[in-house]
Write a protein that holds these residues in place. Structure first.
Motif, mmCIF file in Angstrom:
data_model
loop_
_atom_site.group_PDB
_atom_site.id
_atom_site.type_symbol
_atom_site.label_atom_id
_atom_site.label_comp_id
_atom_site.label_asym_id
_atom_site.label_seq_id
_atom_site.Cartn_x
_atom_site.Cartn_y
_atom_site.Cartn_z
ATOM 1 N N PRO A 121 0.848 -1.202 0.000
ATOM 2 C CA PRO A 121 0.000 0.000 0.000
ATOM 3 C C PRO A 121 0.884 1.252 0.000
ATOM 4 C CG PRO A 121 -0.443 -1.427 1.912
ATOM 5 C CD PRO A 121 0.738 -1.991 1.223
ATOM 6 N N SER A 122 0.330 2.360 -0.519
ATOM 7 C CA SER A 122 1.141 3.576 -0.661
ATOM 8 C C SER A 122 1.759 4.033 0.666
ATOM 9 C CB SER A 122 0.300 4.716 -1.213
ATOM 10 O OG SER A 122 -0.178 4.350 -2.473
ATOM 11 N N ALA A 123 1.020 3.896 1.762
ATOM 12 C CA ALA A 123 1.535 4.378 3.052
ATOM 13 C C ALA A 123 2.815 3.634 3.431
ATOM 14 C CB ALA A 123 0.480 4.204 4.136
ATOM 15 N N LEU A 124 2.864 2.320 3.164
ATOM 16 C CA LEU A 124 4.074 1.564 3.492
ATOM 17 C C LEU A 124 5.194 1.933 2.528
ATOM 18 C CD1 LEU A 124 2.915 -2.033 4.510
ATOM 19 C CD2 LEU A 124 2.771 0.101 5.741
ATOM 20 N N LYS A 125 4.834 2.178 1.276
ATOM 21 C CA LYS A 125 5.857 2.597 0.303
ATOM 22 C C LYS A 125 6.514 3.880 0.787
ATOM 23 C CE LYS A 125 4.205 0.649 -4.058
ATOM 24 N NZ LYS A 125 2.847 0.526 -4.571
ATOM 25 N N ARG A 126 5.698 4.851 1.198
ATOM 26 C CA ARG A 126 6.252 6.133 1.666
ATOM 27 C C ARG A 126 7.176 5.926 2.854
ATOM 28 N NH1 ARG A 126 1.133 8.182 0.999
ATOM 29 N NH2 ARG A 126 0.681 7.950 3.214
ATOM 30 N N THR A 127 6.723 5.121 3.804
ATOM 31 C CA THR A 127 7.518 4.887 5.008
ATOM 32 C C THR A 127 8.894 4.342 4.656
ATOM 33 O OG1 THR A 127 5.542 4.414 6.263
ATOM 34 C CG2 THR A 127 7.584 3.537 7.154
ATOM 35 N N VAL A 128 8.905 3.343 3.796
ATOM 36 C CA VAL A 128 10.179 2.694 3.474
ATOM 37 C C VAL A 128 11.053 3.616 2.608
ATOM 38 C CG1 VAL A 128 11.244 0.697 2.348
ATOM 39 C CG2 VAL A 128 9.187 0.398 3.728
ATOM 40 N N LEU A 129 10.426 4.303 1.662
ATOM 41 C CA LEU A 129 11.224 5.153 0.761
ATOM 42 C C LEU A 129 11.896 6.305 1.508
ATOM 43 C CD1 LEU A 129 8.818 5.265 -2.307
ATOM 44 C CD2 LEU A 129 11.050 4.135 -2.201
#
Ligand SMILES: Nc1ncnc2c1ncn2[C@@H]1O[C@H](COP(=O)(O)OP(=O)(O)O)[C@@H](O)[C@H]1O
Ligand SMILES: [Mg+2]
Length: 415
Positions: free
Chosen positions: A271-279
């Motif tokens: 999900p986008s929220a996890l993508k943001r966190t990791v990026l």
């Protein structure tokens, strides 16, 4: 500051509170300048006019923050005695940095033996202060030596999962680094096929265990795929259920980075929220694209978004073109991809169905396959700075000792 150090703290720092006790305008200006540094977005900075005495008064009644920085003009026993008095009001969780007037090795040693993280000599320029604070905060969460590598696709099916698995096998195998491969796709994960395990948990369950500090439970959720390769045995999630929340996922990430020197996150299907966190936390991101127009366009958009997310810093993001030759007539030529993205793709990987689909379906290691070794070597080349390894050590001639012998001096193998 060397490039290596810069990349090591070029990440969004964990949420923390830092208090500076000083009467020095220059130090205050350096400290306040950190407010506009994207890495400090979640770090609360407080300046208190004063010295060690002020700090004692402040913390005899209230809880101390994660880090206190104290500037002092006197460095004789009267200061260290007062520092000891201050320490009585602090818990083990609080770190301290001292800024003093002169270089003094004996003082430095004495302070370090008292548990002080560092001693800096004034004037302290903002980048030095930023680096010192960043290192101290990362050490606090046990993640200071670990490297987080993120793989993201510009669309589905461009090979993020197979390339994440290939990298995980070679970093843990050829480079002999204890490595964790984490998936962020929940029920959409294909990791259990690629790594040949039966999912025994879900991503939200693993996140809950990390948030609750339930290490026994987390340990049971980890599948050891190779001598030095570990994966979260998730994927048992219901595909149409909601995934883990981003804050909890970051807690899980922090826990893993405290234990594994290299953590690779496969963001395909996340999900986008996890993508943001990791990026925002990643030391290095590999953005995978196919050579087709929709994929290249999406890559361009993603590069802009990642740049915004990382406060304009996109140095640690590399573009990998995968499946080159899939449909030559309709592919965007390499030079045009470079123009569109304002950067040449670092690695081009050929379309080779028998190599990739067999590797994936039979849970093989790409670097063991004919043609796969060269692909993995090229990918590792991108990571050499992040992993502190020289491209010349990456084998390819069958001699794996050279790689193991000389690599990653900065990465301590955590047990
Ligand atoms: N270079 C390639 N040539 C041929 N097939 C590939 C290549 N890279 C990946 N694949 C295949 O494409 C499919 C999608 O890859 P996958 O890693 O699952 O993509 P993603 O995780 O980005 O959605 C898989 O079957 C994989 O084996
Ligand atoms: Mg995938």
């Amino acid at each position: 500051m060397s490039d290596e150090e810069r990349s090591y703290t070029s990440i969004l720092l964990p949420g923390a509170r830092v208090a500076l006790f000083t009467t020095d305008d220059e130090t205050q200006a350096s400290f306040q300048g950190l407010e506009s540094d994207w890495r400090f977005a979640r770090v609360k900075l407080e300046t208190v006019p004063g010295d060690v005495e002020t700090a004692i008064q402040r913390f005899s009644g209230t809880a101390a923050p994660d880090l206190i920085i104290i500037q002092t003009e006197s460095i004789d026993a009267s200061f260290t005695d007062r520092l000891e008095a201050l320490a009585e009001h602090l818990t083990e969780h609080t770190s301290a940095i001292i800024i003093g007037p002169v270089n003094d090795v004996n003082l430095y040693r004495r302070l370090v033996s008292m548990g002080v993280s560092d001693y800096l000599v004034k004037p302290v320029p903002a980048p030095v202060l930023a680096e010192d604070i960043a290192q101290t905060l990362l050490e606090q969460i046990g993640a200071s030596d670990s490297r987080l590598i993120a793989l993201l696709g510009s669309k589905g099916g461009v090979g993020v999962s197979v390339l994440s698995e290939a990298l995980a096998w070679s970093i843990s195998g050829e480079l002999a680094q204890k490595t964790f491969l984490l998936d962020a796709a929940g029920g959409w994960s294909t990791l259990s096929v690629g790594m040949d395990f039966e999912p025994s948990t879900t991503l939200p369950e693993a996140v809950r265990a990390a948030v609750d500090h339930n290490e026994d439970s987390l340990t049971r959720m980890i599948y050891q795929a190779g001598e030095k390769l570990f994966v979260l045995s998730s994927g048992g999630d219901v595909m149409l259920d909601d995934s883990a929340d981003a804050q909890g996922y970051e807690t899980l990430l922090g826990y893993l980075m405290g234990l594994y020197p290299v953590v690779i996150v496969d963001l395909s299907g996340a999900p986008s929220a996890l993508k943001r966190t990791v990026l925002t936390r990643a030391h290095q991101t590999l953005l995978v694209t196919a050579p087709t127009l929709p994929s290249v366009r999406a890559t361009r958009t993603l590069l802009h978004e990642i740049k915004d997310l990382r406060g304009g810093n996109i140095e640690d993001v590399e573009v990998v073109t995968n499946m080159v030759g899939y449909s030559p007539k309709f592919e965007v030529p390499k030079a045009q991809i470079g123009e569109a993205l304002e950067r040449p793709p670092t690695v081009s990987i050929p379309f080779d169905t028998s190599l990739f689909v067999s590797t994936e379906s039979e849970a093989l290691k790409l670097y063991d396959q004919k043609g796969g070794d060269e692909i993995v070597k090229n990918l590792l080349r991108i990571l050499e700075k992040t992993l502190s390894v020289s491209a010349n050590d990456l084998g390819g001639d069958g001699d794996k000792k050279g790689g193991i012998g000389q690599l990653l001096s900065k990465l301590k193998t955590k047990s």
